[in-house]
Design a protein around this motif. Sequence first.
Motif, PDB file in Angstrom:
ATOM      1  N   SER A 385       0.828  -1.207   0.000  1.00 54.46           N
ATOM      2  CA  SER A 385       0.000   0.000   0.000  1.00 54.46           C
ATOM      3  C   SER A 385       0.861   1.255   0.000  1.00 54.46           C
ATOM      4  N   SER A 387      -0.251   5.678  -0.788  1.00 58.95           N
ATOM      5  CA  SER A 387      -1.442   6.510  -0.915  1.00 58.95           C
ATOM      6  C   SER A 387      -2.127   6.225  -2.244  1.00 58.95           C
ATOM      7  N   ASN A 388      -3.420   5.863  -2.177  1.00 58.63           N
ATOM      8  CA  ASN A 388      -4.256   5.622  -3.370  1.00 58.63           C
ATOM      9  C   ASN A 388      -3.887   4.368  -4.132  1.00 58.63           C
ATOM     10  N   TYR A 390      -3.422  -0.045  -3.529  1.00 62.11           N
ATOM     11  CA  TYR A 390      -3.425  -1.229  -2.673  1.00 62.11           C
ATOM     12  C   TYR A 390      -3.359  -2.473  -3.550  1.00 62.11           C
ATOM     13  N   LYS A 414      -9.653   6.759  -4.906  1.00 57.25           N
ATOM     14  CA  LYS A 414      -9.850   7.773  -3.866  1.00 57.25           C
ATOM     15  C   LYS A 414     -10.753   7.240  -2.750  1.00 57.25           C
ATOM     16  N   THR A 417      -8.962   2.897   1.882  1.00 59.04           N
ATOM     17  CA  THR A 417      -8.285   1.618   1.654  1.00 59.04           C
ATOM     18  C   THR A 417      -9.027   0.473   2.339  1.00 59.04           C
TER      19      THR A 417
END
Length: 435
Positions: A385, A387-388, A390, A414, A417
């Motif tokens: 992961s 940011s944004n 996964y 966005k 998660t």
Amino acid sequence: MGIIRFLFCTFEFMKNLVLIIVLIFLVSSCGSKKSLIKKNLDQRLTSAFYENQFTGVLVIDANSKDTIYNLNDHKYFTPASNTKIFTLFTAIKTLPDQIPTLQYIDRNDTLYFEGTGDPSFLHPYLKDSTAFKFLKSKKNLVFATDNFMDTKFGPGWAWDDYQYYYSPERNAFPLYGNVVMIHKDTSLLVSPTYFKDSILQIRNTKNRKETSNLFFYPPNYADTLEIPFIINTLNTKAILEQALNKPILNRSKMPIGTKQTLPGIQADSLYVRMMHESDNFIAEQLLVLAASTLKDTLNSGLAREYILEHELNQLAQTPRWVDGSGLSRYNLFTPQNMVHVLNELFVLVPKERLYSIFPAGGSSGTLKNRFKGVDQPYIFAKSGSLSNNYCLSGYLLTKSGKTLIFSFMNNHYKNATSDERTQLELMLQTLRDNY
């Protein structure tokens, strides 16, 4: 005799007919299972939830190698810590069962030694003392310092991560995991103690000054802070001298002669921590270690290039692979890349050992509270992961006793998660229950 021959032929015919019917049934059943899975996953991946993000999927049967489901599996994604799957493969392919902890030449009552990149020396969690005891037992020590031919940070790492525990510097001879651990009990506890006079108990927007080893620990803070320290020859020497309680001389290169290698911690101890805790520091140092076994130069790029050229030259798409941990957004891998390497590991490593290295859903590591099975784990996988972004890639055990190899890569969303994981879990359960 004619009747016997007739009965025999009839029996053979009926036997073959039954076999054909069974095969038709099995093929039909397998086809219907795939059809059900495809319908379910298609519905989910074309729903409004996935409308504004980029998702790639590949799922194969681990034994037959049949493709169960695929979507955008040839396209590139930012893998985050899924990169560690490639690092694990590299380490298993290049490193012995015991990590080479240092190299040395013992000559005329003097031990000359240099680092191999081993991250375990005085590591706060690994607690391996092999190299420490070895150096402690020697009278005169000379440390060769200039065999590290890499950068302290990986390409594309976020510059402001320098203060966080997950972004220590890379080097040839790590000490204490290359972080300062600060904890307040009745007094301030600092490890390594070399930095005890470099801690200011004040609130600050940063944990450390960017350009120096000046650290900040908030008053009344109850938890342990782990902060990377800036590494140079002087403080490495000083920290080591303090730990060993003896003087050490420095020189740039090892003397001419045959180097001996000191075996240290069991390799799987590093692999498990890297995968279970998603330990970026260990991942980076494993590539340095791999380079040390391939050539007499500590450069992680050498290890990546070697593996891609000699062990993974059958990848359908050539990845962009720039670090060991996945901290960099420059990394680009496809779901096909991930499944290919997972399959190589599946063939290479005994299942009990392989599944112990990977986090188990609902049981261990970063998956301890996610993807839980009913009676036992059914997911053994590495998450990744940023940011944004996964991703989750690994192994899935179905209720019917099959093993699937999968890679789900999700970029540019966005959503929360946690919502991404929930949607993914529903698809994994579909695979588990219907194949």
